[in-house]
Write a protein that holds these residues in place. Sequence first.
Motif, PDB file in Angstrom:
ATOM      1  N   THR A  17       0.812  -1.218   0.000  1.00  4.05           N
ATOM      2  CA  THR A  17       0.000   0.000   0.000  1.00  4.05           C
ATOM      3  C   THR A  17       0.849   1.273   0.000  1.00  4.05           C
ATOM      4  O   THR A  17       0.309   2.369  -0.126  1.00  4.05           O
ATOM      5  N   THR A  18       2.166   1.126   0.132  1.00  3.76           N
ATOM      6  CA  THR A  18       3.042   2.296   0.139  1.00  3.76           C
ATOM      7  C   THR A  18       3.210   2.801  -1.295  1.00  3.76           C
ATOM      8  O   THR A  18       3.592   2.042  -2.190  1.00  3.76           O
ATOM      9  N   VAL A  19       2.957   4.077  -1.485  1.00  5.99           N
ATOM     10  CA  VAL A  19       3.080   4.676  -2.810  1.00  5.99           C
ATOM     11  C   VAL A  19       4.519   5.134  -3.027  1.00  5.99           C
ATOM     12  O   VAL A  19       5.067   5.887  -2.219  1.00  5.99           O
ATOM     13  N   ASN A  20       5.129   4.648  -4.097  1.00  6.28           N
ATOM     14  CA  ASN A  20       6.473   5.077  -4.517  1.00  6.28           C
ATOM     15  C   ASN A  20       7.526   4.997  -3.416  1.00  6.28           C
ATOM     16  O   ASN A  20       8.287   5.933  -3.204  1.00  6.28           O
ATOM     17  N   GLY A  21       7.602   3.862  -2.754  1.00  3.58           N
ATOM     18  CA  GLY A  21       8.659   3.707  -1.773  1.00  3.58           C
ATOM     19  C   GLY A  21       8.547   2.441  -0.962  1.00  3.58           C
ATOM     20  O   GLY A  21       7.527   1.770  -0.970  1.00  3.58           O
ATOM     21  N   GLN A  22       9.632   2.139  -0.263  1.00  7.13           N
ATOM     22  CA  GLN A  22       9.686   1.045   0.703  1.00  7.13           C
ATOM     23  C   GLN A  22      10.750   1.388   1.719  1.00  7.13           C
ATOM     24  O   GLN A  22      11.816   1.896   1.365  1.00  7.13           O
ATOM     25  N   GLY A  23      10.475   1.079   2.982  1.00  6.50           N
ATOM     26  CA  GLY A  23      11.455   1.371   4.026  1.00  6.50           C
ATOM     27  C   GLY A  23      11.753   2.853   4.076  1.00  6.50           C
ATOM     28  O   GLY A  23      10.842   3.685   4.108  1.00  6.50           O
ATOM     29  N   ASN A  24      13.048   3.198   4.062  1.00  4.96           N
ATOM     30  CA  ASN A  24      13.463   4.601   4.107  1.00  4.96           C
ATOM     31  C   ASN A  24      13.617   5.229   2.734  1.00  4.96           C
ATOM     32  O   ASN A  24      14.022   6.385   2.625  1.00  4.96           O
ATOM     33  N   ASP A  25      13.353   4.462   1.688  1.00 10.34           N
ATOM     34  CA  ASP A  25      13.557   4.945   0.317  1.00 10.34           C
ATOM     35  C   ASP A  25      12.229   5.344  -0.313  1.00 10.34           C
ATOM     36  O   ASP A  25      11.303   4.537  -0.387  1.00 10.34           O
ATOM     37  N   PHE A  26      12.172   6.598  -0.759  1.00  9.13           N
ATOM     38  CA  PHE A  26      10.958   7.085  -1.395  1.00  9.13           C
ATOM     39  C   PHE A  26      11.282   7.799  -2.694  1.00  9.13           C
ATOM     40  O   PHE A  26      12.324   8.427  -2.831  1.00  9.13           O
ATOM     41  N   GLY A  27      10.370   7.695  -3.633  1.00 12.56           N
ATOM     42  CA  GLY A  27      10.520   8.277  -4.955  1.00 12.56           C
ATOM     43  C   GLY A  27      10.035   7.258  -5.971  1.00 12.56           C
ATOM     44  O   GLY A  27       9.975   6.056  -5.693  1.00 12.56           O
ATOM     45  N   ARG A  28       9.680   7.715  -7.134  1.00 16.16           N
ATOM     46  CA  ARG A  28       9.131   6.823  -8.164  1.00 16.16           C
ATOM     47  C   ARG A  28      10.061   5.644  -8.460  1.00 16.16           C
ATOM     48  O   ARG A  28       9.605   4.546  -8.751  1.00 16.16           O
ATOM     49  N   GLN A  29      11.376   5.867  -8.381  1.00 13.52           N
ATOM     50  CA  GLN A  29      12.320   4.791  -8.685  1.00 13.52           C
ATOM     51  C   GLN A  29      12.273   3.677  -7.641  1.00 13.52           C
ATOM     52  O   GLN A  29      12.820   2.603  -7.864  1.00 13.52           O
ATOM     53  N   TYR A  30      11.603   3.900  -6.505  1.00  7.80           N
ATOM     54  CA  TYR A  30      11.497   2.896  -5.453  1.00  7.80           C
ATOM     55  C   TYR A  30      10.112   2.265  -5.389  1.00  7.80           C
ATOM     56  O   TYR A  30       9.802   1.535  -4.450  1.00  7.80           O
ATOM     57  N   ARG A  31       9.274   2.542  -6.370  1.00  8.22           N
ATOM     58  CA  ARG A  31       7.932   1.962  -6.365  1.00  8.22           C
ATOM     59  C   ARG A  31       8.021   0.440  -6.462  1.00  8.22           C
ATOM     60  O   ARG A  31       8.977  -0.108  -6.994  1.00  8.22           O
ATOM     61  N   THR A  32       7.017  -0.222  -5.916  1.00 10.40           N
ATOM     62  CA  THR A  32       6.988  -1.676  -5.999  1.00 10.40           C
ATOM     63  C   THR A  32       6.162  -2.092  -7.205  1.00 10.40           C
ATOM     64  O   THR A  32       5.260  -1.373  -7.638  1.00 10.40           O
ATOM     65  N   GLY A  33       6.493  -3.245  -7.723  1.00 10.83           N
ATOM     66  CA  GLY A  33       5.772  -3.738  -8.884  1.00 10.83           C
ATOM     67  C   GLY A  33       5.815  -5.244  -8.984  1.00 10.83           C
ATOM     68  O   GLY A  33       6.753  -5.882  -8.512  1.00 10.83           O
ATOM     69  N   VAL A  34       4.774  -5.782  -9.577  1.00 10.09           N
ATOM     70  CA  VAL A  34       4.698  -7.197  -9.917  1.00 10.09           C
ATOM     71  C   VAL A  34       4.516  -7.242 -11.422  1.00 10.09           C
ATOM     72  O   VAL A  34       3.651  -6.544 -11.974  1.00 10.09           O
ATOM     73  N   TYR A  35       5.320  -8.053 -12.071  1.00 11.81           N
ATOM     74  CA  TYR A  35       5.330  -8.111 -13.536  1.00 11.81           C
ATOM     75  C   TYR A  35       5.098  -9.543 -13.998  1.00 11.81           C
ATOM     76  O   TYR A  35       5.543 -10.484 -13.354  1.00 11.81           O
TER      77      TYR A  35
END
Length: 84
Positions: A17-35
């Motif tokens: 549910t975290t938008v564009n981040g995980q842990g201490n890292d935030f920004g679009r480059q840290y978004r989560t994805g399933v492919y």
Amino acid sequence: VSYDNLLDVFFKRVDPTTVNGQGNDFGRQYRTGVYYHSKEQEAVARARFTDEQLLYSKVIATELKSAMPFWPAEKYHQQYLAKG
């Protein structure tokens, strides 16, 4: 390793549910994805997202998309977490 097993590990390790981040890292480059690579994987992933959504009050923000070509990161980015 099956696609289902990968999804198990993924959903145990991230807050989807975290938008564009995980842990201490935030920004679009840290978004989560399933492919996914096939229609079968897409169906499995979509069903899993539906099941996982029942566990959260917030909407799942993890992107779900068809896999694109993968490009390994530069050597200095390899083993990022192990390097601290």
